[in-house]
Scaffold this motif. Structure first.
Motif, PDB file in Angstrom:
ATOM      1  N   ASP A 163      32.390 -25.399 -54.514  1.00  0.00           N
ATOM      2  CA  ASP A 163      31.720 -24.339 -55.270  1.00  0.00           C
ATOM      3  C   ASP A 163      32.453 -23.018 -55.027  1.00  0.00           C
ATOM      4  OD1 ASP A 163      30.053 -22.558 -56.552  1.00  0.00           O
ATOM      5  OD2 ASP A 163      28.225 -23.273 -55.577  1.00  0.00           O
ATOM      6  N   PHE A 164      33.091 -22.499 -56.067  1.00  0.00           N
ATOM      7  CA  PHE A 164      33.778 -21.211 -55.951  1.00  0.00           C
ATOM      8  C   PHE A 164      32.793 -20.057 -55.842  1.00  0.00           C
ATOM      9  CE2 PHE A 164      37.203 -23.428 -58.479  1.00  0.00           C
ATOM     10  CZ  PHE A 164      38.171 -23.380 -57.495  1.00  0.00           C
ATOM     11  N   GLY A 165      31.544 -20.266 -56.235  1.00  0.00           N
ATOM     12  CA  GLY A 165      30.588 -19.168 -56.311  1.00  0.00           C
ATOM     13  C   GLY A 165      30.937 -18.323 -57.523  1.00  0.00           C
ATOM     14  N   GLN A 166      30.869 -17.003 -57.373  1.00  0.00           N
ATOM     15  CA  GLN A 166      31.218 -16.106 -58.476  1.00  0.00           C
ATOM     16  C   GLN A 166      32.685 -15.727 -58.363  1.00  0.00           C
ATOM     17  OE1 GLN A 166      28.454 -12.832 -58.268  1.00  0.00           O
ATOM     18  NE2 GLN A 166      26.885 -13.965 -59.360  1.00  0.00           N
ATOM     19  N   ILE A 167      33.407 -15.896 -59.478  1.00  0.00           N
ATOM     20  CA  ILE A 167      34.824 -15.545 -59.522  1.00  0.00           C
ATOM     21  C   ILE A 167      35.070 -14.665 -60.737  1.00  0.00           C
ATOM     22  CG2 ILE A 167      35.636 -17.567 -58.262  1.00  0.00           C
ATOM     23  CD1 ILE A 167      36.298 -18.896 -60.925  1.00  0.00           C
ATOM     24  N   GLY A 168      36.102 -13.847 -60.671  1.00  0.00           N
ATOM     25  CA  GLY A 168      36.428 -12.950 -61.769  1.00  0.00           C
ATOM     26  C   GLY A 168      37.204 -13.642 -62.874  1.00  0.00           C
ATOM     27  N   VAL A 169      37.153 -13.072 -64.069  1.00  0.00           N
ATOM     28  CA  VAL A 169      37.909 -13.617 -65.188  1.00  0.00           C
ATOM     29  C   VAL A 169      39.402 -13.533 -64.879  1.00  0.00           C
ATOM     30  CG1 VAL A 169      36.141 -13.072 -66.925  1.00  0.00           C
ATOM     31  CG2 VAL A 169      37.924 -11.401 -66.421  1.00  0.00           C
ATOM     32  N   MET A 170      40.144 -14.515 -65.361  1.00  0.00           N
ATOM     33  CA  MET A 170      41.605 -14.575 -65.236  1.00  0.00           C
ATOM     34  C   MET A 170      42.104 -14.590 -63.787  1.00  0.00           C
ATOM     35  SD  MET A 170      42.424 -14.911 -68.376  1.00  0.00           S
ATOM     36  CE  MET A 170      44.182 -14.771 -68.269  1.00  0.00           C
ATOM     37  N   THR A 171      41.259 -14.994 -62.845  1.00  0.00           N
ATOM     38  CA  THR A 171      41.686 -15.063 -61.445  1.00  0.00           C
ATOM     39  C   THR A 171      42.136 -16.487 -61.110  1.00  0.00           C
ATOM     40  OG1 THR A 171      39.420 -15.497 -60.708  1.00  0.00           O
ATOM     41  CG2 THR A 171      40.166 -13.201 -60.672  1.00  0.00           C
ATOM     42  N   LYS A 172      43.038 -16.593 -60.138  1.00  0.00           N
ATOM     43  CA  LYS A 172      43.527 -17.885 -59.674  1.00  0.00           C
ATOM     44  C   LYS A 172      42.707 -18.276 -58.448  1.00  0.00           C
ATOM     45  CE  LYS A 172      47.973 -19.974 -58.550  1.00  0.00           C
ATOM     46  NZ  LYS A 172      49.396 -19.660 -58.349  1.00  0.00           N
ATOM     47  N   ASN A 173      42.147 -19.482 -58.477  1.00  0.00           N
ATOM     48  CA  ASN A 173      41.234 -19.926 -57.425  1.00  0.00           C
ATOM     49  C   ASN A 173      41.664 -21.304 -56.938  1.00  0.00           C
ATOM     50  OD1 ASN A 173      38.926 -17.791 -57.814  1.00  0.00           O
ATOM     51  ND2 ASN A 173      39.577 -18.445 -59.828  1.00  0.00           N
ATOM     52  N   THR A 174      41.575 -21.535 -55.628  1.00  0.00           N
ATOM     53  CA  THR A 174      42.015 -22.800 -55.053  1.00  0.00           C
ATOM     54  C   THR A 174      40.875 -23.469 -54.303  1.00  0.00           C
ATOM     55  OG1 THR A 174      44.268 -21.953 -54.810  1.00  0.00           O
ATOM     56  CG2 THR A 174      43.699 -23.899 -53.523  1.00  0.00           C
ATOM     57  N   ALA A 175      40.616 -24.723 -54.663  1.00  0.00           N
ATOM     58  CA  ALA A 175      39.632 -25.556 -53.967  1.00  0.00           C
ATOM     59  C   ALA A 175      40.409 -26.568 -53.130  1.00  0.00           C
ATOM     60  CB  ALA A 175      38.745 -26.282 -54.966  1.00  0.00           C
ATOM     61  N   THR A 176      40.021 -26.739 -51.872  1.00  0.00           N
ATOM     62  CA  THR A 176      40.727 -27.662 -50.982  1.00  0.00           C
ATOM     63  C   THR A 176      39.793 -28.788 -50.552  1.00  0.00           C
ATOM     64  OG1 THR A 176      42.096 -25.846 -50.174  1.00  0.00           O
ATOM     65  CG2 THR A 176      42.038 -27.836 -48.838  1.00  0.00           C
ATOM     66  N   PHE A 177      40.294 -30.016 -50.665  1.00  0.00           N
ATOM     67  CA  PHE A 177      39.573 -31.218 -50.260  1.00  0.00           C
ATOM     68  C   PHE A 177      40.447 -31.973 -49.267  1.00  0.00           C
ATOM     69  CE2 PHE A 177      38.424 -30.212 -54.607  1.00  0.00           C
ATOM     70  CZ  PHE A 177      37.062 -30.397 -54.665  1.00  0.00           C
ATOM     71  N   GLU A 178      39.842 -32.538 -48.221  1.00  0.00           N
ATOM     72  CA  GLU A 178      40.579 -33.401 -47.295  1.00  0.00           C
ATOM     73  C   GLU A 178      40.204 -34.841 -47.598  1.00  0.00           C
ATOM     74  OE1 GLU A 178      39.990 -32.233 -43.228  1.00  0.00           O
ATOM     75  OE2 GLU A 178      41.308 -30.500 -43.449  1.00  0.00           O
ATOM     76  N   ILE A 179      41.210 -35.628 -47.978  1.00  0.00           N
ATOM     77  CA  ILE A 179      41.029 -37.035 -48.289  1.00  0.00           C
ATOM     78  C   ILE A 179      41.462 -37.826 -47.066  1.00  0.00           C
ATOM     79  CG2 ILE A 179      41.706 -38.913 -49.849  1.00  0.00           C
ATOM     80  CD1 ILE A 179      40.149 -36.488 -51.105  1.00  0.00           C
ATOM     81  N   VAL A 180      40.615 -38.754 -46.619  1.00  0.00           N
ATOM     82  CA  VAL A 180      40.889 -39.527 -45.400  1.00  0.00           C
ATOM     83  C   VAL A 180      40.777 -41.012 -45.706  1.00  0.00           C
ATOM     84  CG1 VAL A 180      40.156 -39.946 -43.002  1.00  0.00           C
ATOM     85  CG2 VAL A 180      39.892 -37.674 -44.002  1.00  0.00           C
TER      86      VAL A 180
END
Length: 166
Positions: free
Chosen positions: A38-55
């Protein structure tokens, strides 16, 4: 960012949580530290990164066969951009970092996107992960558009008073 274009197999150095010998009769088991980021609130045209650890929590090698892309997000494994042909093998106890890099649109609204990791896990052959959030416009202009024009002879330059031959 590195890319894995034109490679059938990406050779990565996954992190080992606990060394376990692969059992040829064992079973691979894919898991993720989270199913939704969940990024929560983000601004328009912003670059956002979500990280997941796969095991790989199983007792046999886990073969990640394909990672489907979603909605224009860039998906990476250990900072290498994946393509349709990218594969990865995780030994028991090894993990890989999967990132979804998402460029927010220019308009406000809710976002909810999914991508899948296809593997040889017999119980979960397609692990679906999601990103969500709310794109917000932080600065609002009212009115949205303003048209300015100069009256003839009042523009501040003597050239404005003259006709330019065309």
């Amino acid at each position: 960012m590195k890319t894995a274009a034109h490679l059938d197999t990406v050779v990565l150095e996954p992190v080992t949580l606990e060394t376990v010998d692969a059992d040829p009769n064992g079973t691979p088991k894919i898991s993720s530290d989270k199913m939704v980021y969940d990024f929560g609130q983000i601004g328009v045209m912003t670059k956002n990164t979500a990280t997941f650890e796969i095991v790989n929590e199983g007792t046999a090698e886990l073969l990640i066969k394909q990672i489907s892309k979603c909605c224009g997000a860039i998906i990476t494994i250990n900072d290498i951009e994946v393509t349709e042909e990218t594969t990865l093998t995780l030994l028991p106890g090894q993990l890989a970092e999967v990132k979804a890099i998402y460029q927010a649109p220019s308009s406000a609204g809710k976002l909810s996107k999914q991508f899948s990791i296809l593997s040889n896990d017999p119980v979960t052959p397609a692990l679906t992960l999601a990103i969500k959030g709310e794109v917000k416009v932080w600065v609002v202009c009212d009115p949205e558009q303003i048209s300015l024009s100069l009256r003839e002879g009042k523009c501040g330059f003597s050239l404005c008073d003259r006709q330019i031959p065309g």
